[in-house]
Motif scaffolding. Sequence first.
Motif, PDB file in Angstrom:
ATOM      1  N   GLU A   1       6.183   2.540 -21.609  1.00  0.00           N
ATOM      2  CA  GLU A   1       6.970   3.709 -21.186  1.00  0.00           C
ATOM      3  C   GLU A   1       6.757   3.964 -19.691  1.00  0.00           C
ATOM      4  N   THR A   2       7.735   4.210 -18.900  1.00  0.00           N
ATOM      5  CA  THR A   2       7.659   4.602 -17.721  1.00  0.00           C
ATOM      6  C   THR A   2       8.308   5.837 -17.410  1.00  0.00           C
ATOM      7  N   THR A   3       7.633   6.486 -16.417  1.00  0.00           N
ATOM      8  CA  THR A   3       8.154   7.788 -15.819  1.00  0.00           C
ATOM      9  C   THR A   3       8.814   7.401 -14.637  1.00  0.00           C
ATOM     10  N   GLU A   4       9.902   8.286 -14.377  1.00  0.00           N
ATOM     11  CA  GLU A   4      10.698   8.321 -13.148  1.00  0.00           C
ATOM     12  C   GLU A   4       9.711   7.889 -11.931  1.00  0.00           C
ATOM     13  N   GLY A   5      10.189   6.873 -11.310  1.00  0.00           N
ATOM     14  CA  GLY A   5       9.377   6.588  -9.832  1.00  0.00           C
ATOM     15  C   GLY A   5       8.094   5.746 -10.275  1.00  0.00           C
ATOM     16  N   LYS A   6       7.695   5.515 -11.475  1.00  0.00           N
ATOM     17  CA  LYS A   6       6.560   4.845 -11.694  1.00  0.00           C
ATOM     18  C   LYS A   6       6.720   3.158 -12.213  1.00  0.00           C
ATOM     19  N   MET A   7       6.050   2.190 -11.806  1.00  0.00           N
ATOM     20  CA  MET A   7       6.560   1.125 -12.069  1.00  0.00           C
ATOM     21  C   MET A   7       6.014   0.714 -13.422  1.00  0.00           C
ATOM     22  N   SER A   8       6.703   0.073 -14.394  1.00  0.00           N
ATOM     23  CA  SER A   8       6.265  -0.384 -15.630  1.00  0.00           C
ATOM     24  C   SER A   8       5.176  -1.494 -15.348  1.00  0.00           C
ATOM     25  N   ALA A   9       4.376  -1.684 -16.536  1.00  0.00           N
ATOM     26  CA  ALA A   9       3.297  -2.588 -16.119  1.00  0.00           C
ATOM     27  C   ALA A   9       3.674  -4.085 -15.743  1.00  0.00           C
ATOM     28  N   GLY A  10       4.777  -4.484 -16.058  1.00  0.00           N
ATOM     29  CA  GLY A  10       5.571  -5.957 -16.091  1.00  0.00           C
ATOM     30  C   GLY A  10       5.896  -6.111 -14.684  1.00  0.00           C
ATOM     31  N   VAL A  11       6.286  -5.104 -13.986  1.00  0.00           N
ATOM     32  CA  VAL A  11       6.894  -4.913 -12.687  1.00  0.00           C
ATOM     33  C   VAL A  11       5.546  -4.866 -11.742  1.00  0.00           C
ATOM     34  N   GLU A  12       4.701  -4.055 -12.279  1.00  0.00           N
ATOM     35  CA  GLU A  12       3.328  -3.970 -11.599  1.00  0.00           C
ATOM     36  C   GLU A  12       2.707  -5.343 -11.224  1.00  0.00           C
ATOM     37  N   ASN A  13       2.783  -5.933 -12.505  1.00  0.00           N
ATOM     38  CA  ASN A  13       2.165  -7.347 -12.414  1.00  0.00           C
ATOM     39  C   ASN A  13       2.682  -8.353 -11.383  1.00  0.00           C
ATOM     40  N   LEU A  14       4.082  -8.128 -11.149  1.00  0.00           N
ATOM     41  CA  LEU A  14       4.748  -9.197 -10.373  1.00  0.00           C
ATOM     42  C   LEU A  14       4.419  -8.773  -8.899  1.00  0.00           C
ATOM     43  N   PHE A  15       4.129  -7.518  -8.756  1.00  0.00           N
ATOM     44  CA  PHE A  15       3.806  -6.976  -7.321  1.00  0.00           C
ATOM     45  C   PHE A  15       2.289  -7.372  -6.967  1.00  0.00           C
ATOM     46  N   THR A  16       1.577  -7.296  -8.073  1.00  0.00           N
ATOM     47  CA  THR A  16       0.075  -7.574  -8.002  1.00  0.00           C
ATOM     48  C   THR A  16      -0.008  -9.229  -7.497  1.00  0.00           C
ATOM     49  N   LEU A  17       0.934 -10.027  -8.362  1.00  0.00           N
ATOM     50  CA  LEU A  17       1.023 -11.451  -7.907  1.00  0.00           C
ATOM     51  C   LEU A  17       1.135 -11.576  -6.408  1.00  0.00           C
ATOM     52  N   LEU A  18       2.180 -11.010  -5.941  1.00  0.00           N
ATOM     53  CA  LEU A  18       2.696 -10.908  -4.553  1.00  0.00           C
ATOM     54  C   LEU A  18       1.635 -10.622  -3.665  1.00  0.00           C
ATOM     55  N   LYS A  19       0.792  -9.558  -3.955  1.00  0.00           N
ATOM     56  CA  LYS A  19      -0.217  -9.348  -3.045  1.00  0.00           C
ATOM     57  C   LYS A  19      -1.532 -10.142  -3.056  1.00  0.00           C
ATOM     58  N   ALA A  20      -1.735 -10.771  -4.176  1.00  0.00           N
ATOM     59  CA  ALA A  20      -3.015 -11.582  -4.407  1.00  0.00           C
ATOM     60  C   ALA A  20      -2.678 -13.009  -3.687  1.00  0.00           C
ATOM     61  N   CYS A  21      -1.337 -13.313  -3.637  1.00  0.00           N
ATOM     62  CA  CYS A  21      -1.024 -14.459  -3.031  1.00  0.00           C
ATOM     63  C   CYS A  21      -0.842 -14.355  -1.524  1.00  0.00           C
ATOM     64  N   GLY A  22      -1.061 -13.132  -1.078  1.00  0.00           N
ATOM     65  CA  GLY A  22      -0.886 -12.819   0.462  1.00  0.00           C
ATOM     66  C   GLY A  22       0.512 -12.417   1.126  1.00  0.00           C
ATOM     67  N   ASN A  23       1.365 -12.311   0.205  1.00  0.00           N
ATOM     68  CA  ASN A  23       2.737 -12.139   0.685  1.00  0.00           C
ATOM     69  C   ASN A  23       2.931 -10.757   1.075  1.00  0.00           C
ATOM     70  N   THR A  24       2.549 -10.255   2.066  1.00  0.00           N
ATOM     71  CA  THR A  24       2.340  -8.566   2.186  1.00  0.00           C
ATOM     72  C   THR A  24       3.655  -8.412   2.745  1.00  0.00           C
ATOM     73  N   ALA A  25       4.504  -9.021   3.565  1.00  0.00           N
ATOM     74  CA  ALA A  25       5.661  -8.685   4.118  1.00  0.00           C
ATOM     75  C   ALA A  25       6.852  -8.500   2.840  1.00  0.00           C
ATOM     76  N   GLY A  26       6.592  -9.611   1.806  1.00  0.00           N
ATOM     77  CA  GLY A  26       7.586  -9.320   0.910  1.00  0.00           C
ATOM     78  C   GLY A  26       7.250  -8.135  -0.061  1.00  0.00           C
ATOM     79  N   LEU A  27       6.063  -8.030  -0.076  1.00  0.00           N
ATOM     80  CA  LEU A  27       5.706  -6.806  -1.090  1.00  0.00           C
ATOM     81  C   LEU A  27       6.039  -5.575  -0.493  1.00  0.00           C
ATOM     82  N   GLU A  28       5.819  -5.380   0.943  1.00  0.00           N
ATOM     83  CA  GLU A  28       6.369  -3.982   1.506  1.00  0.00           C
ATOM     84  C   GLU A  28       7.967  -3.933   1.365  1.00  0.00           C
ATOM     85  N   SER A  29       8.708  -4.919   1.802  1.00  0.00           N
ATOM     86  CA  SER A  29      10.071  -4.882   1.480  1.00  0.00           C
ATOM     87  C   SER A  29      10.438  -4.336   0.251  1.00  0.00           C
TER      88      SER A  29
END
Length: 334
Positions: A229-257
Amino acid sequence: MQRILSAIQPTGDIHLGNYFGAIQNWKNLQDKYDCFYGVVDYHSMTMPYKATDLRENTWKMAFQLLACEIKPEKMFIQSLVPEHTELCWVLSCFCSFGELSRMTQFKDKMDQLKNQDKDVLASSGLFIYPVLQAADILIYHADFVPVGKDQEQHLELARNIAERFNYQFGTEYFKAPKPLFTEIPKLLSPADPSKKMSKSLGEKHFINVFGDEAFIRKQIKSAVTDTGETTEGKMSAGVENLFTLLKACGNTAGLESLNNDFKAGQLKYSLLKETVSETLINFLQPFGERYKEILADKKKYKQLIQDSSAEIRKEAQKTLKEVRELSGLMNLKN
Ligand code: TRP
């Protein structure tokens, strides 16, 4: 220098959950502390297994740790330091049945065993597993143990055992080891983001650090993004997980954009997944290269690990000699 002990079971391939949850931290700590890192094969005997698999997985884990840039001189294979089991016996006499019955990992594993329909053995090895873990830690007089939340209870037990031993023999011999918590990203299964990334769920559910590039691309492409369940403006767990992967691998530019896209309500999952795939492949490439080099020269690396295990064993032997002295057991000179 203060001491650190940590250990990992030889479960086969290292996945990103293991890497970002522990191994990367081991690497960062290895020059700041006097570190002992074990591949704990005795522990792996506590669940059903095959002998050839165990030995193969033990070497595999040692080689993969090297490929994660853990220095060989910090590493040992637990069964090459058999003093761990001797200390485990001694310590088991300072640990009650009731305490061990309350260990949540023991209860979880018992449930796992019960759910397997074939005739499996719930062994007493599984029951005293935390005592062996206490021995791993106390044998090197470790000051700190980097742990995840799931191992906190075992570490507390190790402290209690140490204090009881000290009290019984009127010494301050064993140090009470402290946990070392570090911030670690919480990685979920790409195929089922309601669960933690883990090997036990099957190959779709973890990203192998030494995995095949095409398979990783496929995993990210089919990663679940829209459940939960996602509320407006909140990421689903799966999407958030993909962002977490970007962050963990150090792609901050990609993450920000991509995060800006998300905030603007314009996030394209296809672009997110493409970015994650590219980031992962780039991040993991040097791991694969180092692993290939190690496998091409296995004999040399086996020797290195055997030598460092023998060196570390001297430390363990010294402890056992002192423990025998303190506890009234025999040393040859007695
Ligand atoms: N029980 C730990 C795990 O499942 C592995 C382990 C064994 C360990 N001995 C240890 C961890 C000593 C830290 C210290 O992950």
